[in-house]
Design an enzyme around this catalytic site. Structure first.
Site, mmCIF file in Angstrom:
data_model
loop_
_atom_site.group_PDB
_atom_site.id
_atom_site.type_symbol
_atom_site.label_atom_id
_atom_site.label_comp_id
_atom_site.label_asym_id
_atom_site.label_seq_id
_atom_site.Cartn_x
_atom_site.Cartn_y
_atom_site.Cartn_z
ATOM 1 N N HIS A 103 3.123 2.009 -5.563
ATOM 2 C CA HIS A 103 2.431 1.183 -6.553
ATOM 3 C C HIS A 103 1.758 2.038 -7.643
ATOM 4 C CE1 HIS A 103 3.307 -2.372 -4.286
ATOM 5 N NE2 HIS A 103 2.579 -2.006 -3.255
HETATM 6 C C1 BDR Z 1 -2.218 -2.566 -5.533
HETATM 7 O O1 BDR Z 1 -3.199 -3.041 -4.613
HETATM 8 C C2 BDR Z 1 -3.835 -1.968 -3.970
HETATM 9 O O2 BDR Z 1 -3.820 -2.160 -2.591
HETATM 10 C C3 BDR Z 1 -3.072 -0.729 -4.315
HETATM 11 O O3 BDR Z 1 -3.937 0.380 -4.443
HETATM 12 C C4 BDR Z 1 -2.374 -1.054 -5.604
HETATM 13 O O4 BDR Z 1 -3.160 -0.707 -6.708
HETATM 14 C C5 BDR Z 1 -0.848 -3.040 -5.085
HETATM 15 O O5 BDR Z 1 -0.785 -4.433 -5.063
#
Ligand code: BDR
Ligand code: CA
Length: 322
Positions: free
Chosen positions: A243
């Protein structure tokens, strides 16, 4: 050199993204701004200070938002994803260093004002700090070079939501802030689940980092145990999505991505809370303000292999720093 502010709810994949930024050759990291999200603001700020000092990152840490502007889909922190301490429950020693006294949103304004047209703001948590900065400084859209957001899901490549059928966590955690930011006119690129869930890191990748990237590789290996366990429980596979590092990859190598222009709004109430909706600038809609929305870029495709290669190569240079 790209002058960067990193706005993060530092959690596991945020920490990986911060090291990606730190070891990238042409990045001048001006500040780390924290926010609540993956853990409380106390914990995310402590994590930022810990990672900064362990890896000699020369950037001040500013503490930002401790809560959403109004609504949120959540009433607790996702310790089942990032651990109770936000870093996969590795041992974190007592941290002596403290954050700067200026608030995170004010720091964004101050740094952007001092560097007009030069700052890339990479935001990988809730958009609360950016929305608060817009309140403090309505001229912010003219001051920032760009904003790169990890958040949202538009349905490309079959990806819609990860915390509801239609919502992604960063947007669902402060939907009104996201809606304000996407309508502000800041030159914005949105790196959503459409692309971040397309790229995965597996056991082999983490082993390579552990063996080749010095203490940074060991740290990433250690914090990723919790994250991989969560993903395995959800998907049956011991691999995780990429992500927050995908947002950094866009900063470093936008050619790895395909994008399209779109107006973007965020649903702030009801069962679709946190959904990101894109409007097509080539279509003339009959209702609402869809035709007048400022254009964002949304990522629709990614060269995953190229991204993973860039991440690995960048982290390998950690050895030269140790
Ligand atoms: C996002 O949500 C958080 O858990 C992660 O750090 C990322 O930024 C993914 O949906
Ligand atoms: Ca994050």
């Amino acid at each position: 050199m790209k002058k960067v502010i990193f706005d993060t709810d530092i959690g596991i994949d945020d920490a990986m993204a911060l090291l990606f930024l730190h070891y990238a050759r042409d990045v001048d990291l001006q500040a780390i701004v924290t926010g609540f999200g993956n853990a409380s603001i106390e914990d995310t700020t402590r994590n930022a200070l810990y990672v900064r000092d362990r890896f000699n990152i020369a950037a001040p840490v500013y503490r930002g938002a401790e809560e959403s502007m109004s609504t949120s889909l959540f009433d607790s922190y996702p310790d089942f994803v990032h651990g109770k301490n936000g870093l996969g429950d590795i041992d974190i020693p007592h941290i002596r260093a403290t954050h700067e006294s200026t608030d995170g949103a004010q720091a964004i304004v101050d740094i952007a004002t001092a560097n007009p047209g030069d700052i890339s703001l990479v935001a990988v948590g809730r958009l609360s700090n950016v929305a608060n900065a817009l309140k403090l400084c309505p001229e912010l859209p003219q001051l920032l070079r760009e904003l790169i957001v990890m958040g949202g899901a538009f349905g490309f490549n079959g990806h819609r939501g990860n915390v509801s059928p239609v919502a992604e966590a960063n947007i669902a955690g402060d939907p009104e802030a996201a809606d304000i930011v996407f309508q502000s006119g800041i030159p914005t690129t949105i790196v959503g689940l459409d692309v971040t869930a397309q790229t995965t890191m597996d056991d082999n990748f983490f082993e390579l980092l552990k063996n080749e990237a010095g203490d940074a590789g060991q740290f990433i290996f250690d914090i990723s145990r919790h994250y991989l366990a969560f993903h395995e429980e959800r998907t049956g596979r011991h691999v995780c999505s990429v992500h927050d590092s995908s947002a950094v990859a866009y900063l470093l190598a936008p050619e790895l991505f395909t994008t399209r222009d779109a107006g973007v709004r965020v649903v702030s109430t009801g069962p679709a809370m946190g959904q990101t909706i894109w409007s097509d600038p080539n279509v003339s809609y009959q209702t609402g303000t869809w035709n007048e929305l400022p254009r964002c870029k949304i990522c629709t495709g990614v060269d995953s292999r190229g991204l993973l290669t860039l991440y690995r190569k960048t982290l390998l240079s950690a050895v030269d720093h140790s």
